[in-house]
Enzyme design. Sequence first.
Site, PDB file in Angstrom:
ATOM      1  N   ARG A 171       0.854  -1.179   0.000  1.00 12.50           N
ATOM      2  CA  ARG A 171       0.000   0.000   0.000  1.00 12.50           C
ATOM      3  C   ARG A 171       0.887   1.223   0.000  1.00 12.50           C
ATOM      4  O   ARG A 171       1.981   1.193   0.545  1.00 12.50           O
ATOM      5  CB  ARG A 171      -0.809   0.057   1.315  1.00 12.50           C
ATOM      6  CG  ARG A 171      -1.893  -0.921   1.447  1.00 12.50           C
ATOM      7  CD  ARG A 171      -2.639  -0.829   2.782  1.00 12.50           C
ATOM      8  NE  ARG A 171      -1.985  -0.138   3.865  1.00 12.50           N
ATOM      9  CZ  ARG A 171      -2.399   1.011   4.386  1.00 12.50           C
ATOM     10  NH1 ARG A 171      -3.446   1.622   3.904  1.00 12.50           N
ATOM     11  NH2 ARG A 171      -1.761   1.556   5.399  1.00 12.50           N
ATOM     12  N   ARG A 175      -3.936  10.357   0.903  1.00 17.62           N
ATOM     13  CA  ARG A 175      -5.054  11.031   1.593  1.00 17.62           C
ATOM     14  C   ARG A 175      -5.560  12.182   0.736  1.00 17.62           C
ATOM     15  O   ARG A 175      -4.765  13.043   0.372  1.00 17.62           O
ATOM     16  CB  ARG A 175      -4.562  11.661   2.896  1.00 17.62           C
ATOM     17  CG  ARG A 175      -4.335  10.699   3.991  1.00 17.62           C
ATOM     18  CD  ARG A 175      -3.935  11.503   5.227  1.00 17.62           C
ATOM     19  NE  ARG A 175      -3.417  10.589   6.214  1.00 17.62           N
ATOM     20  CZ  ARG A 175      -2.590  10.932   7.176  1.00 17.62           C
ATOM     21  NH1 ARG A 175      -2.196  12.188   7.299  1.00 17.62           N
ATOM     22  NH2 ARG A 175      -2.176  10.045   8.043  1.00 17.62           N
ATOM     23  N   ARG A 248      18.661  -5.697   9.253  1.00 18.54           N
ATOM     24  CA  ARG A 248      18.992  -4.526   8.430  1.00 18.54           C
ATOM     25  C   ARG A 248      19.379  -3.423   9.404  1.00 18.54           C
ATOM     26  O   ARG A 248      18.958  -3.421  10.554  1.00 18.54           O
ATOM     27  CB  ARG A 248      17.792  -4.069   7.597  1.00 18.54           C
ATOM     28  CG  ARG A 248      17.495  -5.006   6.446  1.00 18.54           C
ATOM     29  CD  ARG A 248      16.579  -4.363   5.422  1.00 18.54           C
ATOM     30  NE  ARG A 248      15.289  -4.007   5.970  1.00 18.54           N
ATOM     31  CZ  ARG A 248      14.806  -2.774   6.005  1.00 18.54           C
ATOM     32  NH1 ARG A 248      15.509  -1.743   5.554  1.00 18.54           N
ATOM     33  NH2 ARG A 248      13.617  -2.533   6.502  1.00 18.54           N
ATOM     34  N   ARG A 279      17.572  10.302   5.098  1.00 17.51           N
ATOM     35  CA  ARG A 279      16.847  11.316   5.882  1.00 17.51           C
ATOM     36  C   ARG A 279      17.851  12.176   6.643  1.00 17.51           C
ATOM     37  O   ARG A 279      18.964  11.744   6.935  1.00 17.51           O
ATOM     38  CB  ARG A 279      15.954  10.670   6.944  1.00 17.51           C
ATOM     39  CG  ARG A 279      15.006   9.613   6.460  1.00 17.51           C
ATOM     40  CD  ARG A 279      13.892   9.362   7.464  1.00 17.51           C
ATOM     41  NE  ARG A 279      14.354   8.867   8.757  1.00 17.51           N
ATOM     42  CZ  ARG A 279      13.549   8.577   9.776  1.00 17.51           C
ATOM     43  NH1 ARG A 279      12.233   8.751   9.648  1.00 17.51           N
ATOM     44  NH2 ARG A 279      14.016   8.124  10.922  1.00 17.51           N
ATOM     45  N   GLU A 299      20.996   9.930   7.936  1.00 19.42           N
ATOM     46  CA  GLU A 299      20.779   8.478   8.012  1.00 19.42           C
ATOM     47  C   GLU A 299      21.134   7.813   6.680  1.00 19.42           C
ATOM     48  O   GLU A 299      20.636   8.227   5.632  1.00 19.42           O
ATOM     49  CB  GLU A 299      19.311   8.163   8.316  1.00 19.42           C
ATOM     50  CG  GLU A 299      18.880   8.625   9.685  1.00 19.42           C
ATOM     51  CD  GLU A 299      17.491   8.110  10.062  1.00 19.42           C
ATOM     52  OE1 GLU A 299      17.018   8.497  11.131  1.00 19.42           O
ATOM     53  OE2 GLU A 299      16.890   7.329   9.275  1.00 19.42           O
ATOM     54  N   TYR A 347      10.044  -6.845  14.969  1.00 19.65           N
ATOM     55  CA  TYR A 347      10.000  -5.391  15.002  1.00 19.65           C
ATOM     56  C   TYR A 347       8.840  -4.962  15.886  1.00 19.65           C
ATOM     57  O   TYR A 347       7.679  -5.253  15.609  1.00 19.65           O
ATOM     58  CB  TYR A 347       9.856  -4.750  13.605  1.00 19.65           C
ATOM     59  CG  TYR A 347       9.883  -3.250  13.789  1.00 19.65           C
ATOM     60  CD1 TYR A 347      11.089  -2.576  13.909  1.00 19.65           C
ATOM     61  CD2 TYR A 347       8.701  -2.537  13.986  1.00 19.65           C
ATOM     62  CE1 TYR A 347      11.125  -1.221  14.194  1.00 19.65           C
ATOM     63  CE2 TYR A 347       8.735  -1.185  14.272  1.00 19.65           C
ATOM     64  CZ  TYR A 347       9.948  -0.534  14.373  1.00 19.65           C
ATOM     65  OH  TYR A 347       9.980   0.806  14.681  1.00 19.65           O
ATOM     66  N   ASP A 349       7.119  -1.570  17.732  1.00 21.90           N
ATOM     67  CA  ASP A 349       7.104  -0.155  18.075  1.00 21.90           C
ATOM     68  C   ASP A 349       7.114  -0.056  19.596  1.00 21.90           C
ATOM     69  O   ASP A 349       6.839  -1.026  20.295  1.00 21.90           O
ATOM     70  CB  ASP A 349       5.843   0.521  17.505  1.00 21.90           C
ATOM     71  CG  ASP A 349       6.074   1.049  16.094  1.00 21.90           C
ATOM     72  OD1 ASP A 349       7.236   1.395  15.767  1.00 21.90           O
ATOM     73  OD2 ASP A 349       5.108   1.121  15.322  1.00 21.90           O
TER      74      ASP A 349
END
Length: 365
Positions: A171, A175, A248, A279, A299, A347, A349
């Site tokens: 995806r 918006r 990674r 970034r 980064e 992973y 959060d």
Amino acid sequence: MKKYDYVMVGSGLFSGVYAYEARKKGKSVLVVEKRDHIGGNVYCEDVEGIHVHKYGAHIFHTSNRKIWDYVNSLCEFNRYTNSPVANYKGETYNLPFNMNTFSKMWGISTPEEAKAIIDEQKKVITGEPKNLEEQAISLVGTDIYEKLVKGYTEKQWGRDCKDLPAFIIKRLPVRFIYDNNYFNDLYQGIPIGGYNVIIDKLFEGCDIETGVDYLENKAHYDELGETIVYTGPIDEYFGYSLGKLEYRTVRFETEVLDKENYQGVAVMNYTDRETPYTRIIEHKHFEFGTQPKTVISKEYSTEWTEGMEPYYPVNDEKNAALYKKYQELGEKEADVVFGGRLAEYKYYDMDKVIESALKAAEAIK
Ligand SMILES: Cc1cc2nc3c(=O)[nH]c(=O)nc-3n(C[C@H](O)[C@H](O)[C@H](O)COP(=O)(O)OP(=O)(O)OC[C@H]3O[C@@H](n4cnc5c(N)ncnc54)[C@H](O)[C@@H]3O)c2cc1C
């Protein structure tokens, strides 16, 4: 009777929440951390009065009211809302893709105009997308793909989008409203005073040893604790006996600049292929800092090799199968709890790791 009820290996959020819950129940806790500070990956270093997210930018976000109340009971949160900006060869666009992005890209102002352009551009892809490039164009059209997706994705993966499989991008959220808030979660913010405030609170009342690798002194620490809570890499615990799990990683180059405001936003994504970093984080903007200097981190996406920080587990079949075997070995270890992102090879959060530690801590009698 051993000296401590719990020896916590590692001092990140999983360990902190577990230790905090154990202390609430009157248990004695020793924390062993191999880095020279506690806090795991949410640790912040004070540079020029700015809280620098040393192991990568961390923005707390959740839709879980229980977890939001829990972290707010430890520390007050500010009103930071993540609204990153994309920089394509000096042109800036709001992220995530929304009406502000489309308006800047095409000089239009209504959702109908934006939808019509995207639908028209998508038509170049007919049939099943054969690679990531075709998949991305079939979702957002050619302009957004070329300027905002292609270069960034190629830097992340170190390969051309034409050579990457389509399934990587399932995806690409679009918006059709004017809304630059990156997260869809109900709550978000940064702890006032930085993440160390939370960490210090979580480990209050614990004995702490930093700069110590548990695995190098395992027998000694096992003697000290009735239960070991291990939050380091699970393959390392078992001496990599079944092989190594892959990760990674990201490399950071951090610099102090003698100016008050470098880029005007905490997170700027460089979406062209030529700029080598993905970034730039300008740390002071997470806390609306007004210090005279600023600290930025560039980064770089990097292939992980041994000795580097293991950041993101590789979610493929090979690594999942290997983890499962280690998990089975872990289940046979008496009086050891394996938890957190490294021991569960998952992973998480921050809100999810807190939730998982609270669940594990229910077993504390
Ligand atoms: C680059 C990056 C950015 C992120 N950004 C976000 C974000 O914006 N929002 C969000 O919600 N989440 C984010 N996360 C996820 C977040 O970092 C994790 O959810 C959280 O830090 C996991 O905590 P933990 O306790 O499981 O692991 P860690 O914080 O990694 O703690 C494990 C600790 O164990 C120590 N250790 C390991 N082995 C040993 C040993 N043998 N002896 C002693 N100590 C040992 C390590 O040194 C480390 O301090 C990000 C993660 C990364 C990598």
